[in-house]
Structure formats: C-alpha cells, structure tokens
Design a protein around this motif. Structure first.
Motif, PDB file in Angstrom:
ATOM      1  N   ASN A 115      -0.243  28.351  36.245  1.00  0.00           N
ATOM      2  CA  ASN A 115      -1.310  28.334  37.238  1.00  0.00           C
ATOM      3  C   ASN A 115      -0.708  28.840  38.542  1.00  0.00           C
ATOM      4  OD1 ASN A 115      -3.243  27.071  35.473  1.00  0.00           O
ATOM      5  ND2 ASN A 115      -2.112  25.161  35.751  1.00  0.00           N
ATOM      6  N   LEU A 116      -1.114  30.016  38.954  1.00  0.00           N
ATOM      7  CA  LEU A 116      -0.446  30.726  40.042  1.00  0.00           C
ATOM      8  C   LEU A 116      -1.133  30.501  41.382  1.00  0.00           C
ATOM      9  CD1 LEU A 116       1.762  32.855  40.859  1.00  0.00           C
ATOM     10  CD2 LEU A 116      -0.033  34.560  40.595  1.00  0.00           C
ATOM     11  N   ILE A 117      -0.376  30.001  42.349  1.00  0.00           N
ATOM     12  CA  ILE A 117      -0.813  29.951  43.746  1.00  0.00           C
ATOM     13  C   ILE A 117      -0.219  31.171  44.428  1.00  0.00           C
ATOM     14  CG2 ILE A 117      -0.685  28.688  45.916  1.00  0.00           C
ATOM     15  CD1 ILE A 117      -0.457  26.107  44.277  1.00  0.00           C
ATOM     16  N   ASP A 118      -1.071  32.128  44.805  1.00  0.00           N
ATOM     17  CA  ASP A 118      -0.553  33.381  45.360  1.00  0.00           C
ATOM     18  C   ASP A 118      -0.582  33.426  46.890  1.00  0.00           C
ATOM     19  OD1 ASP A 118      -3.235  33.735  45.923  1.00  0.00           O
ATOM     20  OD2 ASP A 118      -3.540  35.328  44.424  1.00  0.00           O
ATOM     21  N   GLY A 119      -1.109  32.364  47.521  1.00  0.00           N
ATOM     22  CA  GLY A 119      -1.156  32.349  48.977  1.00  0.00           C
ATOM     23  C   GLY A 119      -2.310  33.136  49.563  1.00  0.00           C
ATOM     24  N   VAL A 120      -3.107  33.751  48.729  1.00  0.00           N
ATOM     25  CA  VAL A 120      -4.236  34.564  49.185  1.00  0.00           C
ATOM     26  C   VAL A 120      -5.557  34.007  48.647  1.00  0.00           C
ATOM     27  CG1 VAL A 120      -5.283  36.850  49.199  1.00  0.00           C
ATOM     28  CG2 VAL A 120      -2.795  36.616  49.318  1.00  0.00           C
ATOM     29  N   SER A 121      -5.580  33.671  47.367  1.00  0.00           N
ATOM     30  CA  SER A 121      -6.797  33.164  46.734  1.00  0.00           C
ATOM     31  C   SER A 121      -7.105  31.751  47.214  1.00  0.00           C
ATOM     32  CB  SER A 121      -6.631  33.168  45.208  1.00  0.00           C
ATOM     33  OG  SER A 121      -6.260  34.470  44.747  1.00  0.00           O
ATOM     34  N   ASP A 122      -8.374  31.364  47.113  1.00  0.00           N
ATOM     35  CA  ASP A 122      -8.802  30.046  47.564  1.00  0.00           C
ATOM     36  C   ASP A 122      -8.309  28.929  46.649  1.00  0.00           C
ATOM     37  OD1 ASP A 122     -10.122  31.099  49.744  1.00  0.00           O
ATOM     38  OD2 ASP A 122     -12.033  31.284  48.685  1.00  0.00           O
ATOM     39  N   SER A 123      -7.998  29.264  45.407  1.00  0.00           N
ATOM     40  CA  SER A 123      -7.521  28.256  44.457  1.00  0.00           C
ATOM     41  C   SER A 123      -6.492  28.896  43.534  1.00  0.00           C
ATOM     42  CB  SER A 123      -8.687  27.685  43.651  1.00  0.00           C
ATOM     43  OG  SER A 123      -9.360  28.711  42.942  1.00  0.00           O
ATOM     44  N   ALA A 124      -5.829  28.062  42.745  1.00  0.00           N
ATOM     45  CA  ALA A 124      -4.832  28.565  41.806  1.00  0.00           C
ATOM     46  C   ALA A 124      -5.484  29.434  40.733  1.00  0.00           C
ATOM     47  CB  ALA A 124      -4.086  27.402  41.170  1.00  0.00           C
ATOM     48  N   ARG A 125      -4.767  30.460  40.323  1.00  0.00           N
ATOM     49  CA  ARG A 125      -5.268  31.360  39.268  1.00  0.00           C
ATOM     50  C   ARG A 125      -4.709  30.880  37.934  1.00  0.00           C
ATOM     51  NH1 ARG A 125      -3.646  37.135  41.832  1.00  0.00           N
ATOM     52  NH2 ARG A 125      -4.265  37.814  39.734  1.00  0.00           N
ATOM     53  N   PRO A 126      -5.578  30.389  37.029  1.00  0.00           N
ATOM     54  CA  PRO A 126      -5.084  29.820  35.769  1.00  0.00           C
ATOM     55  C   PRO A 126      -4.534  30.885  34.819  1.00  0.00           C
ATOM     56  CG  PRO A 126      -7.476  29.900  35.774  1.00  0.00           C
ATOM     57  CD  PRO A 126      -7.038  30.319  37.143  1.00  0.00           C
ATOM     58  N   ASN A 127      -3.554  30.491  34.006  1.00  0.00           N
ATOM     59  CA  ASN A 127      -3.004  31.346  32.940  1.00  0.00           C
ATOM     60  C   ASN A 127      -2.674  32.753  33.441  1.00  0.00           C
ATOM     61  OD1 ASN A 127      -3.408  29.232  31.016  1.00  0.00           O
ATOM     62  ND2 ASN A 127      -5.573  29.796  30.932  1.00  0.00           N
ATOM     63  N   THR A 128      -1.915  32.811  34.510  1.00  0.00           N
ATOM     64  CA  THR A 128      -1.596  34.086  35.139  1.00  0.00           C
ATOM     65  C   THR A 128      -0.106  34.404  34.981  1.00  0.00           C
ATOM     66  OG1 THR A 128      -3.363  33.785  36.759  1.00  0.00           O
ATOM     67  CG2 THR A 128      -1.652  35.383  37.303  1.00  0.00           C
ATOM     68  N   ASP A 129       0.193  35.668  34.681  1.00  0.00           N
ATOM     69  CA  ASP A 129       1.573  36.119  34.486  1.00  0.00           C
ATOM     70  C   ASP A 129       2.099  36.794  35.741  1.00  0.00           C
ATOM     71  OD1 ASP A 129       1.116  35.245  31.944  1.00  0.00           O
ATOM     72  OD2 ASP A 129       1.044  37.245  31.026  1.00  0.00           O
ATOM     73  N   LEU A 130       3.401  36.755  35.867  1.00  0.00           N
ATOM     74  CA  LEU A 130       4.094  37.359  37.005  1.00  0.00           C
ATOM     75  C   LEU A 130       5.255  38.181  36.440  1.00  0.00           C
ATOM     76  CD1 LEU A 130       3.875  37.000  40.191  1.00  0.00           C
ATOM     77  CD2 LEU A 130       5.755  35.397  39.964  1.00  0.00           C
ATOM     78  N   LEU A 131       5.224  39.494  36.633  1.00  0.00           N
ATOM     79  CA  LEU A 131       6.288  40.359  36.135  1.00  0.00           C
ATOM     80  C   LEU A 131       7.177  40.790  37.298  1.00  0.00           C
ATOM     81  CD1 LEU A 131       7.486  41.873  33.686  1.00  0.00           C
ATOM     82  CD2 LEU A 131       6.034  43.825  34.314  1.00  0.00           C
ATOM     83  N   ILE A 132       8.480  40.513  37.174  1.00  0.00           N
ATOM     84  CA  ILE A 132       9.429  40.755  38.264  1.00  0.00           C
ATOM     85  C   ILE A 132      10.519  41.710  37.796  1.00  0.00           C
ATOM     86  CG2 ILE A 132      11.081  39.656  39.822  1.00  0.00           C
ATOM     87  CD1 ILE A 132       9.494  37.041  39.414  1.00  0.00           C
TER      88      ILE A 132
END
Length: 257
Positions: A11-28
């Motif tokens: 569950n991703l908190i990106d600092g921009v969206s109003d709420s956490a984004r569920p089941n979200t991937d982050l590729l680094i």
C-alpha cells in the motif's frame, strides 16, 4: 552493473495522492525510482544480466523516508549539561553518536538536519554516511552553536569559562563571530547555528551582529540557522537574513506577519 529492485504489492503512500494506493509496485534502478504502477512486469524493463531483487511487501505500507529537521546526533543521552561538556571525551562521543545513525533509519527517517553538535563529529558522521562507511541518513550539519555570554550556549559561570567540549562557543565581539564562522566553514559544516537567549527573554545578539554572521556565512556558501523564541529575536533574525529560524514560539502578530 546496474541494480534493479521491485517493491511489489504494498500500500503505497506517494506524498501526492489523498490516500494510500493499494497493491502498488515500485520499480527502482540503482537509487532512482523508474516506475510506479500496479502489476509491473520486470521482464519489460530489466535488461538481461542486470542485478534484480524482488521484495514482496503485500499487506505492508510503503512510504517516502521521513525528514527530521531538528536532530542533535552528537549530543548523546546525557543526564546533565556538565556530563556532556566536561566529562564525556571526544572519543566516547564519537562512538555514541555513530550508534545513533542506524536508530534514526529504523525510525523511518532518511534525512536529518543537525542544528548544533559536539566538535565536528557530525561533519565526520555525514562523510562516513556519504562514503558508505556508516549506515545512516542523509545529513546537513552544524557544529558548536555560536553564543554570547548572554545566549543559550553560555552554560557556566564566568570564572569557570567555556570548555572546548561545550556544545556552545562564546563569541562576544564582531571579530570573534567572523572568525568562528570562517573556522566552522573551513571544517566542513553545512550550517552555522546561532544560539540567542534560551527563552527569548532578551536579545543575546544585536541585529548588526546577526548580519555579520549571516553575510560571512553566505559569502562562504553556508546557511545560517538560529535558536530564537521571542518576538525581538525572531524579528532581528528575519531582518538579518537568517535562512532558518528554530522554535519562534513567542511572537506578536506583527512579527508573524
């Protein structure tokens, strides 16, 4: 070799969206975020032969690192000012300070500002992190904070004097202030810290004195921060061009404006 990491399913908190984004991937890639999306297929992005790690964080929360803007990493957990300034050696302070860095990371803090420290220990800690010797947060650091006999850094009676190990450095004249800024800048600080009166009960530095410190520091490409609580202290700091004011908790509406 490039190093890729996929942090998947959190569950991703990106600092921009109003709420956490569920089941979200982050590729680094190395230390840069390349893609944020649901269901990222690494085979479409990661070249054959590159290092790849998949970290499954389903049910967990992923968030940006926190920033602690007032952290004294080299002060230690002392019981009294004398223990810190007089009875704790430089060597022990270094060891204690180095153990603080992983604690900061474990708290989720990845960047800190250090407005005041012991000797130039925080400069060394910052360089240790940058060189990969120490595991710690990104650091922007000051050294001993500049104080007059009437400021927060003047801890001891006049007949005792200020020990070298004190976190405050007494500068009562314009020449002493200029010299202290130059010395700290030469030794690698990011910030010059001014210590005005403890509770804002009086002005420990005049406006002209603050201006000299600020002008000297800025000429040497350094920022200036100040411990200032009262209206008069804060107003002088603003007029002197201080970059960052700490506390400022006793102000008139005029000063707030």
């Amino acid at each position: 070799m490039n190093s890729w990491k996929l942090i998947s399913g959190g569950n991703l908190i990106d600092g921009v969206s109003d709420s956490a984004r569920p089941n979200t991937d982050l590729l680094i890639l190395n230390d840069q975020i390349m893609k944020i999306d649901a269901g990222i297929d690494p085979a479409k992005f990661v070249p054959r032969g590159d290092e790849f790690t998949n970290l499954d964080v389903k049910g967990m929360t992923v968030m940006p690192g926190l920033i602690d803007v007032h952290c004294h990493t080299s002060f230690g957990e002392v019981r009294m000012q004398e223990e810190q300034c007089l009875y704790t050696s430089r060597e022990i302070r270094v060891l204690r300070s180095a153990t603080n860095l992983p604690r900061i990371l474990r708290a989720g803090v990845t960047s800190v500002s250090v407005p005041g420290g012991s000797y130039f220990i925080d400069v060394a800690l910052r360089e240790g992190v940058n060189e990969g010797i120490l595991n710690g947060p990104r650091m922007a650091v000051a050294s001993r904070f500049l104080s007059t006999d009437n400021g927060i850094g003047s801890f001891y009676p006049s007949d005792v004097g200020e020990p070298e190990g004190s976190v405050g450095l007494i500068v009562n004249t314009l020449d002493e202030m200029s010299k202290a800024v130059r010395y700290q800048a030469k030794n690698g600080v990011d910030l010059i810290k001014i210590g005005d009166s403890a509770y804002g009960q009086h002005e420990a530095f005049s406006l002209d004195e603050m201006k000299l410190i600020v002008d000297t520091a800025h000429r040497l490409q350094k920022k200036v921060t100040i411990h200032a609580r009262g209206s008069a202290n804060v107003l002088s700091a603003v007029r002197a061009g201080v970059d960052w004011i700490q506390h400022a908790n006793v102000m008139t509406d005029e000063v707030v404006d």
